[in-house]
Design a protein around this motif. Structure first.
Motif, PDB file in Angstrom:
ATOM      1  N   TYR A 248      43.608  34.602  41.715  1.00  0.00           N
ATOM      2  CA  TYR A 248      44.106  34.964  40.415  1.00  0.00           C
ATOM      3  C   TYR A 248      43.356  34.505  39.334  1.00  0.00           C
ATOM      4  O   TYR A 248      42.612  33.597  39.411  1.00  0.00           O
ATOM      5  CB  TYR A 248      45.829  34.898  40.356  1.00  0.00           C
ATOM      6  N   ASP A 249      44.049  34.684  38.020  1.00  0.00           N
ATOM      7  CA  ASP A 249      43.197  34.186  36.776  1.00  0.00           C
ATOM      8  C   ASP A 249      43.137  32.921  36.791  1.00  0.00           C
ATOM      9  O   ASP A 249      43.779  31.923  37.035  1.00  0.00           O
ATOM     10  CB  ASP A 249      44.144  34.572  35.356  1.00  0.00           C
ATOM     11  N   HIS A 250      41.943  32.359  36.237  1.00  0.00           N
ATOM     12  CA  HIS A 250      41.718  30.968  35.848  1.00  0.00           C
ATOM     13  C   HIS A 250      41.741  29.995  36.869  1.00  0.00           C
ATOM     14  O   HIS A 250      42.293  28.995  37.075  1.00  0.00           O
ATOM     15  CB  HIS A 250      42.653  30.556  34.792  1.00  0.00           C
ATOM     16  N   TYR A 252      43.264  30.363  39.709  1.00  0.00           N
ATOM     17  CA  TYR A 252      44.891  29.905  40.621  1.00  0.00           C
ATOM     18  C   TYR A 252      44.602  30.835  41.890  1.00  0.00           C
ATOM     19  O   TYR A 252      44.306  31.912  41.905  1.00  0.00           O
ATOM     20  CB  TYR A 252      45.848  30.715  39.657  1.00  0.00           C
ATOM     21  N   ARG A 277      45.150  25.348  41.728  1.00  0.00           N
ATOM     22  CA  ARG A 277      44.200  25.503  40.521  1.00  0.00           C
ATOM     23  C   ARG A 277      42.858  24.837  40.653  1.00  0.00           C
ATOM     24  O   ARG A 277      42.743  23.570  41.081  1.00  0.00           O
ATOM     25  CB  ARG A 277      45.060  24.887  39.435  1.00  0.00           C
ATOM     26  N   ASN A 448      35.925  32.922  35.084  1.00  0.00           N
ATOM     27  CA  ASN A 448      37.022  31.886  34.809  1.00  0.00           C
ATOM     28  C   ASN A 448      37.411  31.678  33.283  1.00  0.00           C
ATOM     29  O   ASN A 448      36.875  32.582  32.426  1.00  0.00           O
ATOM     30  CB  ASN A 448      36.369  30.369  35.228  1.00  0.00           C
ATOM     31  N   HIS A 449      38.288  30.859  32.935  1.00  0.00           N
ATOM     32  CA  HIS A 449      38.602  30.770  31.589  1.00  0.00           C
ATOM     33  C   HIS A 449      37.579  30.619  30.322  1.00  0.00           C
ATOM     34  O   HIS A 449      37.673  30.800  29.359  1.00  0.00           O
ATOM     35  CB  HIS A 449      39.842  29.503  31.435  1.00  0.00           C
ATOM     36  N   ASP A 450      36.475  29.824  30.824  1.00  0.00           N
ATOM     37  CA  ASP A 450      35.418  29.412  30.099  1.00  0.00           C
ATOM     38  C   ASP A 450      34.233  30.716  30.024  1.00  0.00           C
ATOM     39  O   ASP A 450      33.485  30.564  29.525  1.00  0.00           O
ATOM     40  CB  ASP A 450      34.889  28.373  30.250  1.00  0.00           C
ATOM     41  N   GLY A 451      34.496  31.782  30.728  1.00  0.00           N
ATOM     42  CA  GLY A 451      33.562  32.774  30.864  1.00  0.00           C
ATOM     43  C   GLY A 451      32.699  32.501  31.917  1.00  0.00           C
ATOM     44  O   GLY A 451      31.795  33.505  32.376  1.00  0.00           O
TER      45      GLY A 451
ATOM     46  N   MET B   1      46.679  33.945  36.714  1.00  0.00           N
ATOM     47  CA  MET B   1      47.638  33.095  35.823  1.00  0.00           C
ATOM     48  C   MET B   1      46.849  32.113  34.824  1.00  0.00           C
ATOM     49  O   MET B   1      46.073  31.534  35.428  1.00  0.00           O
ATOM     50  CB  MET B   1      48.756  32.165  36.693  1.00  0.00           C
ATOM     51  N   LEU B   2      47.077  32.187  33.641  1.00  0.00           N
ATOM     52  CA  LEU B   2      46.244  31.640  32.529  1.00  0.00           C
ATOM     53  C   LEU B   2      46.557  29.877  32.756  1.00  0.00           C
ATOM     54  O   LEU B   2      47.540  29.405  33.075  1.00  0.00           O
ATOM     55  CB  LEU B   2      46.477  32.254  31.234  1.00  0.00           C
ATOM     56  N   THR B   3      45.495  29.318  31.977  1.00  0.00           N
ATOM     57  CA  THR B   3      45.658  28.192  31.816  1.00  0.00           C
ATOM     58  C   THR B   3      45.189  27.981  30.368  1.00  0.00           C
ATOM     59  O   THR B   3      44.113  28.561  29.688  1.00  0.00           O
ATOM     60  CB  THR B   3      44.869  27.084  32.415  1.00  0.00           C
ATOM     61  N   ASP B  14      49.654  25.131  32.582  1.00  0.00           N
ATOM     62  CA  ASP B  14      49.802  26.193  33.231  1.00  0.00           C
ATOM     63  C   ASP B  14      50.518  27.398  32.636  1.00  0.00           C
ATOM     64  O   ASP B  14      51.548  26.982  31.696  1.00  0.00           O
ATOM     65  CB  ASP B  14      50.551  25.490  34.567  1.00  0.00           C
ATOM     66  N   GLU B  15      50.423  28.412  32.682  1.00  0.00           N
ATOM     67  CA  GLU B  15      51.035  29.588  32.279  1.00  0.00           C
ATOM     68  C   GLU B  15      52.488  29.472  32.342  1.00  0.00           C
ATOM     69  O   GLU B  15      53.403  29.849  31.547  1.00  0.00           O
ATOM     70  CB  GLU B  15      50.552  31.000  32.533  1.00  0.00           C
ATOM     71  N   LEU B  75      39.810  37.661  29.860  1.00  0.00           N
ATOM     72  CA  LEU B  75      40.948  36.575  30.053  1.00  0.00           C
ATOM     73  C   LEU B  75      40.086  35.334  29.687  1.00  0.00           C
ATOM     74  O   LEU B  75      40.637  34.142  29.893  1.00  0.00           O
ATOM     75  CB  LEU B  75      41.703  36.464  31.230  1.00  0.00           C
ATOM     76  N   GLU B  76      38.872  35.394  29.224  1.00  0.00           N
ATOM     77  CA  GLU B  76      38.070  34.121  28.628  1.00  0.00           C
ATOM     78  C   GLU B  76      38.729  33.806  27.459  1.00  0.00           C
ATOM     79  O   GLU B  76      39.119  34.471  26.455  1.00  0.00           O
ATOM     80  CB  GLU B  76      36.613  34.530  28.378  1.00  0.00           C
ATOM     81  N   VAL B  77      38.980  32.525  27.540  1.00  0.00           N
ATOM     82  CA  VAL B  77      39.649  31.769  26.233  1.00  0.00           C
ATOM     83  C   VAL B  77      38.445  31.043  25.473  1.00  0.00           C
ATOM     84  O   VAL B  77      37.864  30.240  25.913  1.00  0.00           O
ATOM     85  CB  VAL B  77      40.677  30.594  26.693  1.00  0.00           C
ATOM     86  N   ARG B  99      29.951  33.757  21.866  1.00  0.00           N
ATOM     87  CA  ARG B  99      30.496  34.655  23.417  1.00  0.00           C
ATOM     88  C   ARG B  99      30.260  35.771  23.092  1.00  0.00           C
ATOM     89  O   ARG B  99      29.913  36.774  24.070  1.00  0.00           O
ATOM     90  CB  ARG B  99      31.607  34.047  23.933  1.00  0.00           C
TER      91      ARG B  99
ATOM     92  N   PRO C 125      53.712  21.722  38.331  1.00  0.00           N
ATOM     93  CA  PRO C 125      52.345  22.095  38.080  1.00  0.00           C
ATOM     94  C   PRO C 125      51.402  21.099  37.464  1.00  0.00           C
ATOM     95  O   PRO C 125      50.618  21.450  36.613  1.00  0.00           O
ATOM     96  CB  PRO C 125      52.248  23.458  37.428  1.00  0.00           C
TER      97      PRO C 125
END
Lengths: 1001, 111, 182
Positions: A248-250, A252, A277, A448-451, B1-3, B14-15, B75-77, B99, C125
């Motif tokens: 899943y995202d990031h 997970y 994670r 990932n979250h950082d692209g 699921m985001l961080t 964690d989300e 979903l890139e932060v 980016r 978590p």
């Protein structure tokens, strides 16, 4: 017949026999067997029936892709349906039974569907049952429901326990074959914190069966060393029997650990769901062999060639004495050689390719095995098991050249990389023509979250189907395991390694097979989808693969198309005259294999299913036999029934006693928020519709809170504690929400205002002392002056009562003389007991929430959630007196100025009393003349609160009525559940003690 | 699921430790606002495919609201920052543009 | 007056780790920010320095934890709360702050044993491998908020009083013998 070989079996321990039962029949197996290998060792070829035609089904695979051999495992409170025998480790006393047949596995009435199969083509249900419409719900669906479904759902609670656990790592490697082990080692040597997951009980993947040496040493020695190296590293965690279920995202990842499936009842959790994670995920998930599509490829005894090899080498089980091998690639020759080495017959290898001159085919020929190229199976002979095959030319239409008798068929249609985890979160695929399969496209990974790339793929999962290519990829790129660790970032080197394996696209065997053969070629074994079904769908205009999937149910079985997808796509693409990449593939969604509901629920079950909030007096209420109701997550006493009393009788007794003597209510759940600071008054003037800044110290004031739309959100009494401190009471369910609401405005809008808040709801136990004897009780307890003069209505005072430190609020939600006494929660239970004891002589009884509701309704007090539903403004409830006209702004003021909220045409609050004294049904509407566009009766209002008043001995109600306050005395009609209406007279909402004489004494 | 990193705690949360608060940088319109202004404040929400600014509360942690700039498609932060600003800070804008070179703010900077 | 009682009266569970409800424990929530006198106030109340972000300063049976940029959790013996509040009021007089007794709004647990971290790993978590000594983490245990930190070879966990029974259930379930994470 299938049987146990006298020698060999690298995974079984012949000194540890176990007894299992299948459909009540006792069988012997060994520790290390899977249920599938044990069944085959006992010649149990027939293990189930297919979903639609109830055709006999045998074991076809040796891993999680198995579509046929699903059983009911265990019994009673440990019954689990749809368990894959190929993944089930045997243990002494294992009980299994076959599914989807009636009355018995051997004789199944449902097989009649098989003989009418040409009347049950793709889309049969859609076509047949769509008309007449009402028949679906009342006739077709009940019948189909009865005959559909695989295993039986358990009827008792699960005896086992489950849990979840969180884990964190830099690199997660899924799959512990050679590629996964190398990836894990490389990442660990870089200093990364590594978790390695393996679905099997042991490491190594296919290598012990398919390879002899790795990096120059024997595969066994290599694996032993690789495992030892990893286990010696502190930064590596290895989890076997653990399937990576979803990405899943990031980063997970969900993984399902089968902790005690093989040791049921030993007290350990049955499954543990890991919630991981990971900084980066490396999938080393290997490849799954594909079947070939020839007529009769679903008969028990037709198996994947790799599975046959696994059973022979791992478990010393032969699927048959004479096994015909049929293939379009070299790997199946290994099966022939393994069978030969085990002393079994391979009468012929049928290779659909025109030439087969690689090392393995040559080795087979050297071993004296007959190899026929350009040949195919025209048809498998047999009923409940294989008795022979008819051989034909692959290039032709199925004319039989010869017949070969055999009791098993080992087939290989090539290998499909397991790209599921790569694809779950958006990784894209490429069609690799060399191996006729989808492979991950390294240029389009999931992010990932950082692209950065979140997943990379190694080994056969990346399309490298031979060990030399896998090792070369490691050597040339350092494996993509070199990832970001400790701030260092190593770029993945674009992989240029190619596999030497070639797999031609052979989707139908023989290529020109007529309909008679195509309608016996199974693509999806479990759901009975055949080559002819997919071709029919194409003819009927289904071009999208996603639509074809749903129309034919291809790939919708419990294996989710692990065997059938690529073959089905190949057939569909051919039928559409397109290339496979144009047709595309269906979406891969988690989980990779089914995860039992118990694991998903984890600890959330029974007593800890969800948090129950208990007041300090909860235990005392339990001992008093209270009947509880949920209020948010709180449990509050609804009433305190005495022996022989119904709840209704108890509630009525509590009302009458409180009105005539003394009632005690546990009001601890009431929200209490401290608001303090130089700007606190200004802030509260924004939060409430009324003015709180002018409230004198020591006084209490009722207030309303609205959302920005203007709708009423919460209410409660505010007390001014000192010059810059207020205490705001909220509703029981509203404390956390209102506290968060206040903080939202303070943090995000008025961040320069000097205000602090604290939610102190749970710091205090609160007891409402209510009734004519309320003051007497406090005087008996003693310690502070609670007289009318010292503590008038709507004031508060600190002091002691009965030795307890208290804050006493003189407020009333019942219309009676009433005090709410707050004490520190750790004294709450003792204070409650002290009140009950001291109140004995004064007629004290505890009362619950229903009594509270009736008493407030008798007084015409509103209740958030009854009179409000998110569409009601305070003005609707006649609460204009609590809305400041002077203030320039408060939350909701602009919203209430909107024309439809300011309109005089809105439904407004009034009281109702039925003409016959009955209680208006909850939820009733007030009917108006005429009907609306849908032929429904028009309405002009609705009931919001309705009770039997024991005080007035009649039904009373509040509700919203069009022009309500102008219609006093008018008779209106409420609809009832049974049809018809009940007449009620409009009246003032205050039914009891209109002038408030009782509370102000 | 985001961080998402809480800018107050420095915790990579964690989300499930967070509560969403929808679109960030809304301007409140109260009494005196025109119907159009009030409608825009209450109801008109952006729903871009791409760069978006959101409110999140570290509800199981420090309880503070913070803001996040992220891509709704990948979903890139791009970054998180404290809520006490009326528009995204310059360093966040720079991170986004590094980016997403094509992306331009749809508001006029106030300083 | 009665003796103060904690939410669960000191109940314990002995699994592969020991779980105990302790208390009552004195606790004060202090909200303040950017005050010069904060050092002195916290020193006077519990004898520690002001904790840095996510830290808890422990001094015997007193402590001060960082809860948010403008909130601190002061821990002390239950009976000392009035003294601590008085000390805070004196030191912070005239300054914008909020100090409030929350001793009775909380429940406190100890989780002890070699595998104490396993118990929390099943519920929160949180990357416990990376939880530094002296670090206070606010997170959740299953469905409710909690704060915890390492102390005296185990963990101290604080949650809301009303859900103490739920949290005890969680901790006991997680500490059940045979369910060690290995």
């Amino acid at each position: 017949m299938s049987t146990r070989l006298a020698k060999g079996g690298r995974l079984i321990d012949r000194t540890a026999a176990v007894e299992i039962s299948f459909n009540g029949k006792r069988m012997k197996g060994y520790h290390g067997d899977t249920l599938a290998s044990a069944l085959l060792a006992n010649d149990q070829m027939l293990v189930g029936r297919s979903f639609k035609y109830h055709r006999p089904r045998g074991i076809v695979a040796s891993g999680p892709e198995e579509p046929n051999a699903l059983v009911n495992l265990g019994s009673g409170a440990r019954l689990e349906p749809n368990q894959r025998t190929t993944m089930t480790e045997v243990f002494d006393g294992l009980e299994a039974s076959s599914q989807n047949h009636w009355p018995s596995l051997e004789f199944d009435v449902g097989v009649v569907n098989n003989y009418v199969s040409r009347f049950l083509p793709a889309g049969f249900y859609y076509k047949t049952f769509i008309h007449p419409r009402p028949f679906w719900k009342h006739v077709f669906e009940p019948i189909i429901r009865h005959s559909a479904g695989l295993g039986k759902a358990p009827t008792t609670g699960d005896a086992d326990r489950y849990e979840q656990a969180y884990a964190f790592c830099d690199v997660l490697v899924v799959g512990a074959g050679v590629a996964g082990l190398l990836a894990a080692r490389a990442a660990a040597q870089d200093g990364a914190r590594v978790i390695l997951l393996e679905q099997a009980p042991q490491l190594g993947g296919r290598s012990p069966v398919d390879e002899t040496t790795v990096e120059g040493i024997s595969v066994e020695d290599w694996l032993a060393k690789a495992e030892a190296d990893l286990r010696a590293m502190d930064n590596v965690t290895i989890r076997t029997r653990t399937t990576g279920a979803g990405v899943y995202d990031h980063g997970y990842v969900l993984a399902d650990e089968r902790v005690a499936d093989h040791t049921p009842g030993d007290g350990r959790p049955k499954h543990r769901l890991w919630r991981i994670r990971a900084g980066k995920i490396i999938t080393a998930t290997g490849a799954i062999e594909r079947p070939l599509s020839f007529a009769g490829n679903d008969l028990p005894g037709v198996m994947l060639a790799g599975a046959v090899r696994d059973f022979v080498v791992n478990h010393a089980v032969s699927p048959g004495d004479r096994t015909v091998v049929v293939t379009n690639n070299d790997s199946a020759y290994q099966t022939a050689l393994a069978l030969k080495a085990a002393g079994l017959e391979v009468p012929v290898i049928l290779d659909a390719r025109d030439t087969a001159d690689g090392a393995l085919p040559e080795a087979a020929r050297a071993a004296g095995i007959r190899v026929l190229t350009g040949r195919a199976i025209a048809k498998v002979k047999g009923g409940k098991r294989v008795t022979g095959v008819a051989v034909c030319a692959q290039a032709g239409e199925g004319a039989v050249l010869e017949e070969v008798s055999c009791d098993a068929v080992a087939m290989s249609g090539g290998w499909s990389p397991v790209v599921h985890l790569w694809s779950h979160c958006g990784g894209k695929l490429l069609w690799d023509e060399t191996i006729s399969a989808f492979v991950p496209d390294p240029a389009r990974p999931p992010l990932n979250h950082d692209g950065s790339a979140m997943v990379s793929v190694v080994g056969a999962a990346a399309g490298l189907l031979d060990l030399p290519a896998i090792l070369e990829a490691v050597a040339s790129t350092g494996i993509s395991a070199r990832v970001e660790t400790k701030g260092r970032r190593k770029e993945d080197v674009t992989k240029t390694v190619k596999t030497s394996v070639e797999i031609p696209p052979i989707w139908v065997m023989p290529q020109g097979a007529p309909i008679t053969l195509r309608s016996k070629m199974w693509l999806d074994y479990q759901n009975d989808v055949k080559v002819s079904d997919v071709q029919l769908a194409a003819r009927e205009g289904y071009q999208s693969v996603e639509h074809t999937k749903r129309y034919t149910t291809l790939g919708m079985a419990t294996d989710q198309g692990k065997l059938s997808n690529i073959n089905g796509l190949g057939v569909l693409a051919d039928a559409l005259g397109q290339e496979i990449p144009q047709v595309g593939t269906t979406t891969f969604r988690p989980p990779y294999t089914p995860v039992t509901l118990g694991a998903l629920a984890g600890e959330s079950r029974g007593e800890i299913f969800q948090p129950l909030r208990r007041t300090p007096m909860h235990e005392s209420h339990e001992q008093s036999g209270a009947y509880f109701e949920p209020v948010g997550l709180w449990r509050r006493p609804y009433c305190f029934p005495r022996a022989g009393e119904t709840h209704e009788q108890a509630v009525h007794r509590e009302v009458l006693n409180t009105r005539s003597n003394l009632g005690l209510l546990d009001a601890s759940t009431l929200g209490k928020i401290i608001v303090k600071g130089p700007d606190a008054g200004k802030f509260l003037d924004m939060m409430y519709t009324g003015v709180m800044s002018t409230l004198p110290v020591g006084r209490c004031r009722y207030g309303l809170m609205c959302n920005e739309q203007g709708f009423l959100s919460d209410d409660g009494v505010v007390a001014r504690i000192d010059e810059d401190t207020w205490l705001c009471h909220t509703t029981s369910g509203g404390a956390d929400r209102i506290h968060a609401w206040m903080e939202d405005w303070l943090q995000c809008e008025w961040w320069d205002w000097q205000v602090y808040t604290a939610n102190v709801t749970e710091q205090y136990a609160q007891v409402a002392v209510v009734g004519p004897n309320a003051r007497k009780l406090l005087q008996v307890l003693g310690g502070m002056d609670v007289s009318k003069e010292a503590l008038p209505f709507m004031q508060w005072a600190d002091g002691t009562l009965g030795g307890f430190p208290v804050r006493a609020y003189r407020i009333s939600f019942s219309g009676e003389l009433s005090y709410e006494i707050a004490v520190p929660a750790s004294h709450g239970a003792a204070f409650w007991e002290a009140c009950m004891e001291a109140g004995k002589a004064l007629g004290a009884m505890p009362y619950g929430t229903e009594c509270l509701h009736i008493m407030r309704a008798e007084k015409g007090f509103i209740m958030i959630g009854d009179e409000t539903d998110g569409t009601v403004i305070p003005q609707d409830l006649g609460l204009d007196w609590a809305i400041s006209k002077k203030k320039a702004d408060f939350l909701g003021k602009r919203g209430q100025e909107r024309s439809f909220l300011a309109s005089p045409e809105r439904w407004k609050l009034v009281g109702f009393e039925t003409l016959d004294g009955s209680v208006i049904p909850d939820g009733s509407y007030i009917v108006a003349e005429g009907v609306n566009g849908n032929g429904q009766r028009n309405t002009q209002g609705r009931v919001t609160s309705t009770y039997y008043s024991p005080t007035l001995k009649r039904g009373i109600a509040m509700g919203l009525l069009h022009h309500g306050p102008q219609r006093m005395g008018e008779v209106v009609e409420f609809n009832t559940v049974s049809g018809g209406t009940v007449k009620a007279r409009v009246r003032d909402a205050v039914f009891y003690d209109k002038d408030g004489e009782k509370q102000n004494v | 699921m985001l961080t998402l990193e809480c800018p107050y705690c420095g915790v990579m949360a964690d989300e499930t430790e967070l509560s969403p608060g929808y679109e960030a940088h809304l301007k409140r319109f109260g009494p005196g606002a025109s119907p159009e202004e009030f409608e825009a404040y209450m109801f008109a929400r952006k729903n871009p495919k791409g760069v978006h600014f959101e409110r999140w509360r570290h509800s199981y942690g420090c309880g503070k609201w913070f803001l996040a700039a992220r891509c709704t498609a990948t979903l890139e932060v791009f970054g998180t920052y404290p809520a006490q600003v009326s528009e995204p800070p310059a360093d966040i804008i720079a991170k986004i543009q590094a980016r997403r070179p094509d992306w331009q703010p749809d508001w006029k900077a106030t300083k | 007056m009665s003796d103060p009682v904690s939410a669960l009266g000191g109940v314990a569970f002995n699994g592969f780790a020991e779980v105990r409800e302790i208390g009552p424990v004195g606790m004060v929530a202090l909200r303040a920010k950017d005050l010069k006198v904060l050092d002195k106030a916290i020193k006077a109340a519990v004898g520690t320095k002001v904790p840095a972000q996510r830290r808890i300063e422990v001094s015997g049976d007193r402590a001060c934890g960082w809860m948010s940029p403008d909130e601190y959790l002061l821990v002390m013996p239950y009976a000392e709360v009035p003294t601590a509040l008085a000390a805070l009021a004196k030191a912070l007089a005239g300054e914008h702050h909020l100090a409030v007794d929350v001793s009775d709004a909380r429940a406190v647990f100890r989780i002890e044993g070699d595998k104490a971290a396993d118990v929390l790993s099943k519920l929160s978590p949180t990357d416990l491998d990376r939880l530094a000594p002296g670090e206070l983490r606010r997170s959740r245990t299953a469905q409710v908020p909690a704060a915890f930190w390492q102390q005296d070879g185990g963990y101290t966990l604080v949650c809301f009083r009303s859900v103490a029974g739920y949290v005890m259930g969680l901790l006991s379930h997680s500490a059940t013998p045979g369910s060690e994470l290995g």
